[in-house]
Design a protein around this motif. Structure first.
Motif, PDB file in Angstrom:
ATOM      1  N   GLU A 110       3.208   1.519  -3.272  1.00 28.89           N
ATOM      2  CA  GLU A 110       2.636   1.919  -4.634  1.00 28.89           C
ATOM      3  C   GLU A 110       2.097   3.345  -4.357  1.00 28.89           C
ATOM      4  N   THR A 111       1.722   3.780  -3.412  1.00 26.92           N
ATOM      5  CA  THR A 111       1.212   5.196  -3.201  1.00 26.92           C
ATOM      6  C   THR A 111       2.658   6.180  -3.607  1.00 26.92           C
ATOM      7  N   ALA A 131      -3.140  10.681   0.677  1.00 25.66           N
ATOM      8  CA  ALA A 131      -2.917   9.913  -0.279  1.00 25.66           C
ATOM      9  C   ALA A 131      -2.560   8.572   0.257  1.00 25.66           C
ATOM     10  N   LEU A 132      -1.282   8.496   1.249  1.00 28.85           N
ATOM     11  CA  LEU A 132      -1.173   7.312   1.801  1.00 28.85           C
ATOM     12  C   LEU A 132      -2.546   6.815   2.784  1.00 28.85           C
ATOM     13  N   SER A 142      -5.562   6.978   2.344  1.00 33.90           N
ATOM     14  CA  SER A 142      -6.637   6.206   1.473  1.00 33.90           C
ATOM     15  C   SER A 142      -6.408   5.140   0.987  1.00 33.90           C
ATOM     16  N   ARG A 143      -5.274   4.807   0.298  1.00 33.17           N
ATOM     17  CA  ARG A 143      -4.713   3.471  -0.238  1.00 33.17           C
ATOM     18  C   ARG A 143      -4.518   2.485   0.952  1.00 33.17           C
ATOM     19  N   ALA A 147       0.921  -1.254  -0.068  1.00 30.25           N
ATOM     20  CA  ALA A 147       0.127   0.033   0.001  1.00 30.25           C
ATOM     21  C   ALA A 147       0.799   1.208  -0.013  1.00 30.25           C
ATOM     22  N   SER A 184       3.312   6.245  -7.001  1.00 31.10           N
ATOM     23  CA  SER A 184       2.380   7.122  -7.685  1.00 31.10           C
ATOM     24  C   SER A 184       2.499   8.401  -7.726  1.00 31.10           C
ATOM     25  N   LEU A 185       3.347   9.101  -6.676  1.00 33.17           N
ATOM     26  CA  LEU A 185       3.369  10.277  -6.342  1.00 33.17           C
ATOM     27  C   LEU A 185       4.975  10.698  -6.859  1.00 33.17           C
TER      28      LEU A 185
END
Ligand code: ATP
Length: 239
Positions: free
Chosen positions: A81-82, A160-161, A163-164, A78, A85-86
């Motif tokens: 991936e976050t 962001a962290l 929510s994933r 998790a 993605s950033l």
């Protein structure tokens, strides 16, 4: 998820572990600094004010307990991936450290406790945003930071962290680690590399790291064949 912030505390994981009996649902505790940050097996996570994003999330699971051995690896997926993605390329070192260019960018510490009503996990994470020289000297090993994340709005980064992470934890509670194994393997820093396994500093195994299985065990190809390693308290080193 309830959220609280504090300028400084000993350890956000320790704070939440002490409060599990009184929690009714997930709680996120964010600290700008920790004076007694914890790693696995009594090791420490070092920080100074503003250098890292540090938080712990208390989360209730329905179990069963044996499923929880895969949780640190699911959390690694998790968070990695976050961060990818950033715009910051990171990979996972088994069981759950996040590496950038081979150096540790983030540490994850998962502690669990069965309170009778639920199996609670306290998921702690520290991500280095900047790495002042004096902090690097105190840590005394090769470490990474992510100035790109440091420039982001701190609340947006945390959102962001979270929510994933929340999505992964909810799915994990239903399915266990199996659906995350392929995602973990895609982020594996040392895939195919020759490594040794340390237990309390002593080499206990040597082999080629071949990823994780569907409960999060490390697959190690040794001269005596393939073995599966449960995370417990062992650490990996490249050789
Ligand atoms: P290892 O990283 O030695 O394989 P580990 O993955 O179990 O072991 P943890 O116990 O989770 O590591 O984290 C503690 C270790 O992280 C410390 O022993 C120290 O070497 C390192 N460390 C401490 N503070 C930081 C930091 N801010 N950034 C990167 N690494 C740190």
């Amino acid at each position: 998820v309830a959220i609280e912030t504090v300028a400084e505390t000993g350890s956000t994981n320790a704070d939440l572990m002490a409060r599990l009996g009184g929690l009714r649902g997930p709680l996120l505790r964010i600290a700008d600094n920790q004076t007694a940050g914890r790693g696995r097996a009594g090791r420490s996570w070092l920080s100074q004010p503003g250098a890292a994003l540090m938080f712990s999330l208390a989360w209730p699971f329905k179990g069963p307990l044996h499923k929880m051995t895969g949780l640190p690896m699911a959390v690694g997926v998790a968070l990695a991936e976050t961060i990818v993605s950033l715009g910051v390329p990171v990979q996972i070192k088994w069981p759950n450290d996040l590496l950038r260019d081979g150096a540790k960018l983030a540490g994850i510490l998962v502690e669990t406790q069965n309170t009778g009503n639920a199996i609670w996990a306290v998921i702690g994470c520290g991500i280095n945003l900047v790495m002042p020289d004096e902090l690097e000297a105190r840590i005394g090993r090769d470490v990474a930071s992510a100035p790109w994340l440091a420039q982001m709005d701190r609340n947006q980064l945390m959102a962001a962290l979270l929510s994933r992470l929340a999505a992964v934890l909810a799915e994990f509670d239903d399915t266990g680690f199996a659906p995350f194994a392929e995602r973990w393997n895609a982020l594996h820093a040392w895939h195919g590399k020759e490594v040794v396994l340390l237990d309390q500093g002593a080499v206990v195994r040597q082999g080629r790291a071949a990823g994780v299985d569907d409960i999060g065990r490390l697959l190690l190809d040794t001269s005596a064949g393939r073995v599966e390693i449960l995370s417990g308290d062992v650490s990996l080193r490249l050789i």
